[in-house]
Design an enzyme around this catalytic site. Structure first.
Site, mmCIF file in Angstrom:
data_model
loop_
_atom_site.group_PDB
_atom_site.id
_atom_site.type_symbol
_atom_site.label_atom_id
_atom_site.label_comp_id
_atom_site.label_asym_id
_atom_site.label_seq_id
_atom_site.Cartn_x
_atom_site.Cartn_y
_atom_site.Cartn_z
ATOM 1 N N THR A 15 0.631 -2.026 -6.005
ATOM 2 C CA THR A 15 1.637 -2.643 -6.884
ATOM 3 C C THR A 15 1.043 -3.192 -8.167
ATOM 4 O O THR A 15 1.649 -3.129 -9.233
ATOM 5 C CB THR A 15 2.313 -3.820 -6.139
ATOM 6 O OG1 THR A 15 2.962 -3.282 -5.009
ATOM 7 C CG2 THR A 15 3.320 -4.539 -7.003
ATOM 8 N N ASP A 59 -0.477 4.537 -3.712
ATOM 9 C CA ASP A 59 0.183 3.460 -2.974
ATOM 10 C C ASP A 59 -0.643 3.346 -1.686
ATOM 11 O O ASP A 59 -0.988 4.363 -1.076
ATOM 12 C CB ASP A 59 1.621 3.879 -2.665
ATOM 13 C CG ASP A 59 2.415 2.771 -1.975
ATOM 14 O OD1 ASP A 59 3.446 2.374 -2.540
ATOM 15 O OD2 ASP A 59 2.015 2.340 -0.868
ATOM 16 N N SER A 61 -0.037 2.831 1.210
ATOM 17 C CA SER A 61 0.505 3.433 2.437
ATOM 18 C C SER A 61 -0.043 4.846 2.614
ATOM 19 O O SER A 61 0.061 5.429 3.696
ATOM 20 C CB SER A 61 2.025 3.463 2.387
ATOM 21 O OG SER A 61 2.479 2.145 2.243
ATOM 22 N N THR A 91 -1.316 -3.922 -1.164
ATOM 23 C CA THR A 91 -1.388 -4.922 -0.098
ATOM 24 C C THR A 91 -1.030 -4.353 1.281
ATOM 25 O O THR A 91 -1.487 -4.875 2.296
ATOM 26 C CB THR A 91 -0.434 -6.107 -0.384
ATOM 27 O OG1 THR A 91 0.883 -5.598 -0.577
ATOM 28 C CG2 THR A 91 -0.882 -6.884 -1.593
ATOM 29 N N ASP A 92 -0.216 -3.296 1.292
ATOM 30 C CA ASP A 92 0.304 -2.828 2.591
ATOM 31 C C ASP A 92 -0.791 -2.531 3.616
ATOM 32 O O ASP A 92 -0.650 -2.871 4.786
ATOM 33 C CB ASP A 92 1.177 -1.573 2.400
ATOM 34 C CG ASP A 92 2.500 -1.903 1.723
ATOM 35 O OD1 ASP A 92 2.819 -3.104 1.592
ATOM 36 O OD2 ASP A 92 3.223 -0.968 1.323
ATOM 37 N N THR A 278 -3.693 -8.750 21.628
ATOM 38 C CA THR A 278 -2.413 -9.452 21.795
ATOM 39 C C THR A 278 -1.438 -9.181 20.640
ATOM 40 O O THR A 278 -1.846 -9.006 19.496
ATOM 41 C CB THR A 278 -2.615 -10.983 21.935
ATOM 42 O OG1 THR A 278 -1.321 -11.595 21.976
ATOM 43 C CG2 THR A 278 -3.408 -11.588 20.804
ATOM 44 N N GLN A 279 -0.147 -9.167 20.998
ATOM 45 C CA GLN A 279 0.890 -9.030 19.961
ATOM 46 C C GLN A 279 1.090 -10.344 19.213
ATOM 47 O O GLN A 279 1.764 -10.384 18.186
ATOM 48 C CB GLN A 279 2.228 -8.656 20.621
ATOM 49 C CG GLN A 279 2.260 -7.279 21.197
ATOM 50 C CD GLN A 279 3.583 -6.957 21.910
ATOM 51 O OE1 GLN A 279 4.583 -7.628 21.740
ATOM 52 N NE2 GLN A 279 3.560 -5.906 22.704
HETATM 53 N N1 ASP Z 1 3.271 -0.396 -1.464
HETATM 54 C C1 ASP Z 1 2.276 -1.149 -2.191
HETATM 55 C C2 ASP Z 1 0.911 -0.706 -1.719
HETATM 56 O O1 ASP Z 1 0.470 -1.142 -0.710
HETATM 57 C C3 ASP Z 1 2.469 -2.603 -1.992
HETATM 58 C C4 ASP Z 1 1.500 -3.496 -2.718
HETATM 59 O O2 ASP Z 1 0.604 -3.108 -3.411
HETATM 60 O O3 ASP Z 1 1.659 -4.705 -2.584
HETATM 61 O O4 ASP Z 1 0.279 0.087 -2.368
#
Ligand code: ASP
Length: 347
Positions: A15, A59, A61, A91-92, A278-279
């Site tokens: 992001t 990204d 992900s 962040t993901d 653990t969850q």
């Molecule tokens: N979808 C973004 C990523 O992880 C979210 C982020 O950067 O906060 O690349």
């Protein structure tokens, strides 16, 4: 004259550098120039800041073990040339990447700080500027001529954490990460207060080595009340499966049904590792504390202690790539390789 402090900034995507696609309105990764132009304050540090940008920022992900290998190589090649490294990352999956790198970078002597943001850097209220600026300051920080934090970390919204202890827990607020089972390595306010006792310092000065072999023939089995035999069976009969992170209830508990224990035992007897995590957000697996976990011990389920799922997955990928026997592997899983687990006698 003292050598000028040098930092390598590695932009992978996320992001922080995204813009709204004018056609679809969705956020998509943009190029690094965009970021550096947005944070002119970086020049005022007086450090030598060089940057490397992924040709195609992603990204997070879309992160893949291949990307971790690429990052590890960049750090190895530049380890002696820079005082510290800042990796801009989505962040993901940042906690997965930071965990993976903590296992892959052996004998690390320099700070490797992952950071990113919840709002793109061009947004007026962005959290990205503070995150980049503080990460650079931390990556450059020294005490008695030595880096203050020679670890793979995540810096986000006022806290510096050991990377393999973090998880992304918030998709809305700026404090996106937590480290429920290990204290922050630094708290950032007016001052940056380092928690020296929590930081790991290498005891020798061996050369940095990178472990590039990762094996992702693993799976995650999250238990839930009413889980079906067919589903567990399907997971455990996955082709080439070598290990499973089993996310259990509370302190490592799960159903006591005979069919469930039998399926797990059959898998373990075939050489598949079942690692119990653990969850719960915080706390640790304690096999045998309840009857509902005692049977796991009997059949050879391995306790993952207080590791996060992110650390457990990447630790398994790393260990499976090391040509170890099953008993060596099980042994390492319960030992701390990069500070990812609290050993029982540490409590
Ligand atoms: N979808 C973004 C990523 O992880 C979210 C982020 O950067 O906060 O690349």
């Amino acid at each position: 004259m003292d050598k000028q402090t040098s930092i390598l900034l590695i932009y992978t995507g996320g992001t922080i550098g995204m813009i709204n696609d004018p056609e679809t309105g969705a956020l998509r990764a943009f190029d690094f120039e965009h970021i550096s132009a947005q944070v002119p304050a970086l020049k005022r540090f007086g450090y030598k800041i060089h940057s490397i940008s992924f040709e195609k920022p992603i990204d997070s992900s879309d992160i893949h073990p291949k990307v971790w290998i690429k990052l590890a190589k960049i750090i190895q090649e530049n380890h002696d040339k820079y005082d510290g490294f800042v990796i801009l990352h989505g962040t993901d999956t940042m906690s997965y990447s930071a965990s993976a790198l903590s296992f892959m970078l052996e004998n690390l002597h320099k700070p490797v700080i992952f950071t990113g943001s919840q709002l793109p850097i061009e947004t007026i209220r962005t959290d990205g500027k503070e995150n980049i600026i503080t990460s650079i300051e931390i990556a450059a920080a020294k005490r008695n001529g030595k880096p203050i934090v020679p670890e793979v970390c995540v810096y986000f919204e006022n806290y510096l954490y050991r990377g393999n202890r973090t998880r992304k827990y918030n998709a809305e607020y700026f404090d996106a990460f937590e480290s429920p089972n290990y204290p922050p390595l630094a708290n950032v306010g007016i001052h940056i207060k380092y928690n020296y006792d929590a930081i790991h310092y290498p005891r020798h000065d061996k050369l940095i080595k990178i472990n590039k072999k990762l094996d992702s023939n693993i799976g995650v089995l999250k238990l839930f009340p009413g889980i079906k035999k067919e589903f567990v069976q399907a997971v455990l009969s996955t082709k080439e499966l070598k290990a499973v992170v089993m996310e259990t209830f509370g302190s490592g508990n799960g159903p006591t049904d005979d069919w469930f224990i039998k399926l797990l035992k059959e898998a373990i007897d075939k050489g598949i590792i079942i690692l119990n995590i653990t969850q719960c957000n915080a706390g640790s697996v304690e096999l045998g504390r309840y009857e509902t976990s005692a049977r796991f011990t009997e059949i050879g389920v391995v306790s993952g202690g207080d590791m996060t799922t992110e650390a457990a997955i990447t630790k398994l990928m790393f260990l499976l790539g090391q040509n170890l026997t099953i008993s060596e592997l099980k042994n390492y899983l319960q030992k701390s390789i990069a500070g990812e687990i609290t050993l029982t006698n540490d409590y």
